[in-house]
Write an enzyme that holds these catalytic residues in place. Structure first.
Site, mmCIF file in Angstrom:
data_model
loop_
_atom_site.group_PDB
_atom_site.id
_atom_site.type_symbol
_atom_site.label_atom_id
_atom_site.label_comp_id
_atom_site.label_asym_id
_atom_site.label_seq_id
_atom_site.Cartn_x
_atom_site.Cartn_y
_atom_site.Cartn_z
ATOM 1 N N ARG A 50 0.859 -1.186 0.000
ATOM 2 C CA ARG A 50 0.000 0.000 0.000
ATOM 3 C C ARG A 50 0.895 1.235 0.000
ATOM 4 O O ARG A 50 1.973 1.232 0.631
ATOM 5 C CB ARG A 50 -0.870 0.030 1.258
ATOM 6 C CG ARG A 50 -1.999 -0.957 1.262
ATOM 7 C CD ARG A 50 -3.125 -0.497 0.316
ATOM 8 N NE ARG A 50 -4.298 -1.335 0.414
ATOM 9 C CZ ARG A 50 -4.594 -2.336 -0.418
ATOM 10 N NH1 ARG A 50 -3.785 -2.639 -1.410
ATOM 11 N NH2 ARG A 50 -5.709 -3.036 -0.270
ATOM 12 N N HIS A 110 -1.808 0.861 -9.487
ATOM 13 C CA HIS A 110 -2.473 -0.074 -8.564
ATOM 14 C C HIS A 110 -3.232 -1.168 -9.331
ATOM 15 O O HIS A 110 -4.428 -1.372 -9.135
ATOM 16 C CB HIS A 110 -3.416 0.686 -7.608
ATOM 17 C CG HIS A 110 -3.770 -0.102 -6.375
ATOM 18 N ND1 HIS A 110 -3.917 0.479 -5.131
ATOM 19 C CD2 HIS A 110 -4.005 -1.419 -6.192
ATOM 20 C CE1 HIS A 110 -4.238 -0.447 -4.242
ATOM 21 N NE2 HIS A 110 -4.298 -1.623 -4.877
HETATM 22 P P1 NDP Z 1 -2.001 -11.721 4.526
HETATM 23 O O1 NDP Z 1 -2.781 -11.167 5.667
HETATM 24 O O2 NDP Z 1 -2.308 -13.103 4.072
HETATM 25 O O3 NDP Z 1 -0.425 -11.656 4.858
HETATM 26 C C1 NDP Z 1 0.160 -10.587 5.495
HETATM 27 C C2 NDP Z 1 1.585 -10.957 5.877
HETATM 28 O O4 NDP Z 1 2.213 -9.787 6.413
HETATM 29 C C3 NDP Z 1 1.661 -12.030 6.954
HETATM 30 O O5 NDP Z 1 2.738 -12.894 6.701
HETATM 31 C C4 NDP Z 1 1.920 -11.213 8.220
HETATM 32 O O6 NDP Z 1 2.634 -11.904 9.241
HETATM 33 C C5 NDP Z 1 2.799 -10.117 7.667
HETATM 34 N N1 NDP Z 1 2.793 -8.973 8.568
HETATM 35 C C6 NDP Z 1 1.755 -8.202 8.976
HETATM 36 N N2 NDP Z 1 2.153 -7.269 9.847
HETATM 37 C C7 NDP Z 1 3.494 -7.452 10.010
HETATM 38 C C8 NDP Z 1 4.467 -6.812 10.790
HETATM 39 N N3 NDP Z 1 4.174 -5.780 11.596
HETATM 40 N N4 NDP Z 1 5.732 -7.274 10.719
HETATM 41 C C9 NDP Z 1 6.047 -8.317 9.937
HETATM 42 N N5 NDP Z 1 5.148 -8.976 9.165
HETATM 43 C C10 NDP Z 1 3.890 -8.539 9.196
HETATM 44 O O7 NDP Z 1 -2.187 -10.686 3.322
HETATM 45 P P2 NDP Z 1 -2.107 -10.968 1.754
HETATM 46 O O8 NDP Z 1 -0.871 -11.725 1.471
HETATM 47 O O9 NDP Z 1 -3.383 -11.515 1.251
HETATM 48 O O10 NDP Z 1 -2.014 -9.469 1.195
HETATM 49 C C11 NDP Z 1 -0.960 -8.639 1.575
HETATM 50 C C12 NDP Z 1 -1.187 -7.211 1.097
HETATM 51 O O11 NDP Z 1 -0.994 -7.092 -0.295
HETATM 52 C C13 NDP Z 1 -2.581 -6.633 1.293
HETATM 53 O O12 NDP Z 1 -2.844 -6.284 2.640
HETATM 54 C C14 NDP Z 1 -2.511 -5.402 0.402
HETATM 55 O O13 NDP Z 1 -1.882 -4.360 1.113
HETATM 56 C C15 NDP Z 1 -1.574 -5.862 -0.718
HETATM 57 N N6 NDP Z 1 -2.292 -6.072 -1.980
HETATM 58 C C16 NDP Z 1 -1.977 -5.261 -3.041
HETATM 59 C C17 NDP Z 1 -2.593 -5.420 -4.246
HETATM 60 C C18 NDP Z 1 -2.196 -4.594 -5.415
HETATM 61 O O14 NDP Z 1 -2.819 -4.699 -6.475
HETATM 62 N N7 NDP Z 1 -1.153 -3.794 -5.326
HETATM 63 C C19 NDP Z 1 -3.632 -6.450 -4.465
HETATM 64 C C20 NDP Z 1 -3.868 -7.256 -3.295
HETATM 65 C C21 NDP Z 1 -3.223 -7.050 -2.109
HETATM 66 P P3 NDP Z 1 2.022 -13.227 9.936
HETATM 67 O O15 NDP Z 1 2.225 -14.304 8.902
HETATM 68 O O16 NDP Z 1 2.851 -13.410 11.121
HETATM 69 O O17 NDP Z 1 0.568 -12.925 10.198
HETATM 70 C C1 OXD Z 2 -6.576 -5.401 -2.806
HETATM 71 C C2 OXD Z 2 -6.158 -4.452 -3.807
HETATM 72 O O1 OXD Z 2 -6.316 -5.206 -1.624
HETATM 73 O O2 OXD Z 2 -6.735 -4.441 -4.896
HETATM 74 O O3 OXD Z 2 -7.214 -6.410 -3.205
HETATM 75 O O4 OXD Z 2 -5.207 -3.695 -3.570
#
Ligand code: NDP
Ligand code: OXD
Length: 308
Positions: free
Chosen positions: A223, A271
């Site tokens: 993000r 995005h």
């Molecule tokens: P998940 O919730 O499945 O995974 C998040 C990961 O981040 C987990 O491994 C979590 O750790 C880790 N995490 C969270 N907080 C911390 C922290 N403070 N320190 C270290 N690690 C941390 O999310 P997704 O994989 O489904 O999606 C990730 C992100 O991708 C979304 O939130 C969004 O921001 C972005 N996204 C962007 C898109 C785009 O088009 N650009 C599209 C879709 C998503 P733990 O395993 O320990 O919980």
């Molecule tokens: C999502 C995105 O979070 O589109 O799915 O960024």
């Protein structure tokens, strides 16, 4: 009992068609057309309206149409209403494609060849084998894990960082603040796939860039507010970072005239790294509705205490 969709209306029309086929008994409305507000039990939104349970007193579940839920004001959704983010194969496939192309673009020096082409220079750069290129993914969730599983197949040296300890075959997994330095020090191409939370906001800053090897690259698909943009420009100008591929910025759209638009070692996409695909998303939502009715946990229900 009815379902309300509040996001991009063109995609909403696709959802409506799919709901009509797969759940014909569940009335489907696209915001701002609501039908009877008392009948709305389920809401799928990119951003819910303010105070949704005042508008829809019988609301039972709020779904995010995206994988992230940072755009939600969670304080406006009462604790008894579960919030479910989008976990569906279409988003995963899109993100794996995007990050793979970005890693290969950097790995095969296409930025540098682009600059050479601009100057009509025909010069070979040394070819580094994939095994000598160290990829580090911030976030080992649904997306980070899928991306690493694909990159591993090219032979890259793969690592990832998460909050809690994880195990992924062929990937060096690091967890928590105390492991971040070691993770960064071994990372040539850093990919951000974190959720945006108070703990991750501004994480991609000068202090973090300084802990990467000199000349490292950034792929930012999390993000916009994860990244301190002036710090990125300074790191690119000083040579601490060699290049960056940004799919997300702060704000979005990136304002006209912003220096990032024209930086020769920055590539920007609007995005689009990945997007929810209606066909697979509706299947997942309907399956979650079934789970909810049967009192089973829903796939993607967020932990409000962690904010993701
Ligand atoms: P998940 O919730 O499945 O995974 C998040 C990961 O981040 C987990 O491994 C979590 O750790 C880790 N995490 C969270 N907080 C911390 C922290 N403070 N320190 C270290 N690690 C941390 O999310 P997704 O994989 O489904 O999606 C990730 C992100 O991708 C979304 O939130 C969004 O921001 C972005 N996204 C962007 C898109 C785009 O088009 N650009 C599209 C879709 C998503 P733990 O395993 O320990 O919980
Ligand atoms: C999502 C995105 O979070 O589109 O799915 O960024």
């Amino acid at each position: 009992m009815a379902f309300l969709y509040k996001a991009d209306p063109a995609r909403g029309a696709q959802w409506a068609k799919l709901f009509a086929q797969k759940a014909p008994d569940l009335p489907f409305h696209i915001w701002p057309e609501l039908g009877d507000p008392d009948a709305i039990r389920y809401l799928a939104a990119w951003q819910p309206p303010d105070d949704p349970t005042r508008l829809f007193p019988n609301l039972e579940v709020v779904f995010s149409v995206g994988a992230g839920i940072d755009q939600f004001d969670l304080s406006g959704v009462p604790a008894h209403v579960p919030v479910v983010r989008m976990i569906e194969p279409g988003i995963v496939e899109g993100m794996v494609e995007y990050v793979t192309q970005a890693v290969l673009t950097i790995h095969r020096d296409l930025f540098d060849y682009g600059l050479q082409q601009h100057q009509q220079v025909w010069r070979e750069l040394p070819l580094k084998p994939a095994g000598a290129r160290r990829i580090g993914v911030l976030g080992l969730g649904v997306l980070g894990t899928a991306v690493l599983e694909k990159l591993r197949l090219f032979g890259f040296a793969c690592a990832g960082w998460s909050r809690s300890p994880r195990e992924i075959e062929g990937v060096d997994c690091y967890a928590g603040e105390s492991a971040l330095d070691e993770f960064l020090a071994r990372t040539d191409i850093l990919v951000c796939l974190l959720p945006l939370t108070p703990a991750t906001r501004g994480l991609l800053n000068a202090g973090l860039f300084a802990r990467l090897p000199r000349g490292a690259s950034l792929i930012q698909t999390g993000r916009g507010p994860h990244l301190n943009q002036p710090d990125l420009l300074a790191a690119l100008d000083s040579g601490q970072l060699h290049n960056a591929i940004l799919d997300v910025t702060d704000p979005e759209p990136l304002p006209a005239g912003h220096r990032l638009w024209t930086h020769p070692r920055v590539r920007i996409t609007p995005h689009i790294a990945s997007a929810t695909r209606p066909e697979s998303a509706v299947e997942v939502v309907l399956d979650n509705l079934r789970r909810h009715r049967e009192g089973l946990p829903m796939l993607g229900q967020i932990d409000r205490t962690q904010g993701y």
